[in-house]
Design a protein around this motif. Structure first.
Motif, mmCIF file in Angstrom:
data_model
loop_
_atom_site.group_PDB
_atom_site.id
_atom_site.type_symbol
_atom_site.label_atom_id
_atom_site.label_comp_id
_atom_site.label_asym_id
_atom_site.label_seq_id
_atom_site.Cartn_x
_atom_site.Cartn_y
_atom_site.Cartn_z
ATOM 1 N N LEU A 57 4.997 10.166 -6.832
ATOM 2 C CA LEU A 57 6.087 10.450 -7.766
ATOM 3 C C LEU A 57 5.551 10.703 -9.176
ATOM 4 C CD1 LEU A 57 8.803 7.862 -6.621
ATOM 5 C CD2 LEU A 57 8.468 10.220 -5.871
ATOM 6 N N LYS A 58 4.548 9.928 -9.573
ATOM 7 C CA LYS A 58 3.948 10.121 -10.903
ATOM 8 C C LYS A 58 3.248 11.475 -10.994
ATOM 9 C CE LYS A 58 3.292 5.210 -11.979
ATOM 10 N NZ LYS A 58 2.295 4.117 -12.175
ATOM 11 N N ALA A 59 2.597 11.890 -9.921
ATOM 12 C CA ALA A 59 1.915 13.184 -9.912
ATOM 13 C C ALA A 59 2.914 14.326 -10.001
ATOM 14 C CB ALA A 59 1.067 13.317 -8.649
ATOM 15 N N ILE A 60 4.072 14.152 -9.368
ATOM 16 C CA ILE A 60 5.124 15.176 -9.437
ATOM 17 C C ILE A 60 5.635 15.298 -10.865
ATOM 18 C CG2 ILE A 60 7.463 15.786 -8.702
ATOM 19 C CD1 ILE A 60 6.814 14.386 -6.027
ATOM 20 N N ILE A 61 5.919 14.160 -11.474
ATOM 21 C CA ILE A 61 6.424 14.151 -12.854
ATOM 22 C C ILE A 61 5.390 14.729 -13.816
ATOM 23 C CG2 ILE A 61 7.162 12.664 -14.757
ATOM 24 C CD1 ILE A 61 8.377 10.801 -12.633
ATOM 25 N N ALA A 62 4.106 14.454 -13.531
ATOM 26 C CA ALA A 62 3.018 14.966 -14.375
ATOM 27 C C ALA A 62 2.731 16.437 -14.111
ATOM 28 C CB ALA A 62 1.756 14.146 -14.139
ATOM 29 N N ASN A 63 3.419 17.009 -13.127
ATOM 30 C CA ASN A 63 3.250 18.424 -12.784
ATOM 31 C C ASN A 63 1.792 18.726 -12.430
ATOM 32 O OD1 ASN A 63 4.011 21.044 -12.321
ATOM 33 N ND2 ASN A 63 4.030 21.642 -14.479
ATOM 34 N N ASP A 64 1.250 17.923 -11.521
ATOM 35 C CA ASP A 64 -0.144 18.055 -11.096
ATOM 36 C C ASP A 64 -0.185 18.337 -9.593
ATOM 37 O OD1 ASP A 64 -2.832 17.760 -10.437
ATOM 38 O OD2 ASP A 64 -3.157 16.165 -11.898
ATOM 39 N N PRO A 65 -0.097 19.623 -9.197
ATOM 40 C CA PRO A 65 -0.059 19.972 -7.767
ATOM 41 C C PRO A 65 -1.252 19.462 -6.965
ATOM 42 C CG PRO A 65 0.568 21.848 -9.109
ATOM 43 C CD PRO A 65 0.041 20.814 -10.049
ATOM 44 N N PRO A 67 13.680 6.925 -2.248
ATOM 45 C CA PRO A 67 13.903 7.034 -3.696
ATOM 46 C C PRO A 67 12.905 6.227 -4.507
ATOM 47 C CG PRO A 67 15.546 5.603 -2.704
ATOM 48 C CD PRO A 67 14.775 6.203 -1.574
ATOM 49 N N GLY A 68 12.624 6.718 -5.695
ATOM 50 C CA GLY A 68 11.797 5.988 -6.629
ATOM 51 C C GLY A 68 12.633 5.047 -7.474
ATOM 52 N N SER A 69 12.072 4.556 -8.543
ATOM 53 C CA SER A 69 12.763 3.553 -9.369
ATOM 54 C C SER A 69 14.018 4.103 -10.035
ATOM 55 C CB SER A 69 11.797 3.014 -10.436
ATOM 56 O OG SER A 69 11.318 4.077 -11.253
ATOM 57 N N ASP A 70 14.070 5.419 -10.268
ATOM 58 C CA ASP A 70 15.257 6.004 -10.916
ATOM 59 C C ASP A 70 16.267 6.540 -9.902
ATOM 60 O OD1 ASP A 70 14.041 8.296 -9.997
ATOM 61 O OD2 ASP A 70 14.122 9.366 -11.905
ATOM 62 N N GLY A 71 15.992 6.315 -8.616
ATOM 63 C CA GLY A 71 16.931 6.746 -7.586
ATOM 64 C C GLY A 71 16.655 8.120 -7.021
ATOM 65 N N ARG A 72 15.708 8.856 -7.612
ATOM 66 C CA ARG A 72 15.391 10.201 -7.127
ATOM 67 C C ARG A 72 14.208 10.152 -6.170
ATOM 68 N NH1 ARG A 72 14.580 13.993 -12.204
ATOM 69 N NH2 ARG A 72 13.437 12.167 -12.954
ATOM 70 N N HIS A 73 14.313 10.892 -5.079
ATOM 71 C CA HIS A 73 13.189 10.971 -4.150
ATOM 72 C C HIS A 73 12.247 12.095 -4.579
ATOM 73 C CE1 HIS A 73 15.336 14.378 -2.424
ATOM 74 N NE2 HIS A 73 16.379 13.607 -2.169
ATOM 75 N N ALA A 74 11.139 12.235 -3.876
ATOM 76 C CA ALA A 74 10.095 13.175 -4.270
ATOM 77 C C ALA A 74 10.600 14.613 -4.345
ATOM 78 C CB ALA A 74 8.920 13.077 -3.304
ATOM 79 N N LEU A 75 11.412 15.015 -3.383
ATOM 80 C CA LEU A 75 11.899 16.393 -3.361
ATOM 81 C C LEU A 75 12.799 16.692 -4.553
ATOM 82 C CD1 LEU A 75 12.583 16.581 0.451
ATOM 83 C CD2 LEU A 75 11.043 18.118 -0.783
ATOM 84 N N LEU A 105 0.833 -1.196 0.000
ATOM 85 C CA LEU A 105 0.000 0.000 0.000
ATOM 86 C C LEU A 105 0.872 1.252 0.000
ATOM 87 C CD1 LEU A 105 -2.856 1.138 0.132
ATOM 88 C CD2 LEU A 105 -2.709 1.026 2.624
ATOM 89 N N PHE A 106 1.949 1.236 0.829
ATOM 90 C CA PHE A 106 2.862 2.381 0.857
ATOM 91 C C PHE A 106 3.505 2.586 -0.502
ATOM 92 C CE2 PHE A 106 7.479 3.227 1.038
ATOM 93 C CZ PHE A 106 7.403 4.602 1.160
ATOM 94 N N ASN A 107 3.991 1.475 -1.108
ATOM 95 C CA ASN A 107 4.650 1.581 -2.406
ATOM 96 C C ASN A 107 3.711 2.174 -3.445
ATOM 97 O OD1 ASN A 107 7.039 0.530 -1.468
ATOM 98 N ND2 ASN A 107 6.576 -1.568 -2.078
ATOM 99 N N SER A 108 2.444 1.750 -3.398
ATOM 100 C CA SER A 108 1.473 2.256 -4.355
ATOM 101 C C SER A 108 1.255 3.757 -4.179
ATOM 102 C CB SER A 108 0.151 1.505 -4.176
ATOM 103 O OG SER A 108 -0.838 2.029 -5.033
ATOM 104 N N ARG A 109 1.077 4.198 -2.931
ATOM 105 C CA ARG A 109 0.858 5.614 -2.676
ATOM 106 C C ARG A 109 2.095 6.432 -3.017
ATOM 107 N NH1 ARG A 109 -2.173 5.014 3.218
ATOM 108 N NH2 ARG A 109 -4.261 4.582 2.407
#
Length: 206
Positions: free
Chosen positions: A14-22, A40-48, A5-9
């Motif tokens: 991360l997808k919302a950040i990349i999609a630029n959807d505040p 970190p996400g799959s590419d090694g970058r965290h949300a910030l 559940l945590f991984n999904s959220r």
């Protein structure tokens, strides 16, 4: 189940950040703990880091309002405030990070932030970046690894408006630095600026 559940959220954030959807970012943030923003996400970058590099300042602001302190570095180990200076729209990102408590006197790779501004910022916005750091308490006379202050290092460039800005902002200027300048006219102009500053301080009782 909880991990899934945590991984999904987390992934949705991360997808919302990349999609630029505040709006979606704010929604997913409400369901995650502050510490999870440094995971970190799959590419090694965290949300910030994603918000800093791939999204708008508004998204970064939302994350900073919730993120735990101290802020984590980027995946390459670079502090976020240094990474912000490398962005094409760096000033609002730098401002948000300073407001979030990032150290304006931070030194990375043996270079203070003020010095890194000169390396990364466009000439048209350089003074704005320097001014923002100074407003947040940056030491204008902080030296780099070679013991050189910002003013000392920029004298040879001959940018009078920038040098005048630094002097008027309180930068230390040694007489021998001006004497060593090959551009005599520039040295004369800078000495006049210093004389005007001294007279002003005397009139103000400084």
């Amino acid at each position: 189940m909880l991990t899934s559940l945590f991984n999904s959220r987390h992934e949705r954030l991360l997808k919302a950040i990349i999609a630029n959807d505040p709006d979606k970012v704010a929604h997913h943030l409400s369901k995650l703990d502050a510490e999870q923003l440094s995971v970190p996400g799959s590419d090694g970058r965290h949300a910030l880091e994603l918000a800093l590099t791939d999204s708008t300042p508004r998204t970064l602001e939302l994350l900073l309002n919730k993120a735990a302190r101290p802020l984590p570095p980027a995946r390459c180990g670079t502090p976020l405030v240094c990474l912000a200076l490398q962005h094409s729209d760096s000033l609002p990102r730098l401002t948000l990070l300073l407001q979030a408590g990032e150290d304006p006197n931070l030194i990375h790779s043996q270079r203070p932030l003020l010095h890194q501004c000169v390396e990364h910022c466009e000439t048209a916005t350089l003074m704005l970046h320097l001014s923002r750091l100074l407003q947040h308490g940056a030491d204008i006379d902080q030296s780099d690894a070679d013991g050189c202050t910002l003013l000392q290092g920029l004298l040879a460039n001959g940018d009078l408006p920038l040098l005048q800005f630094l002097l008027q902002s309180g930068a230390r200027c040694e007489e021998e630095w001006l004497t060593a300048l090959e551009d005599v006219a520039l040295a004369t102009r800078l000495k006049r600026v210093l004389d005007d500053l001294r007279i002003r301080q005397m009139m103000l009782g400084g």
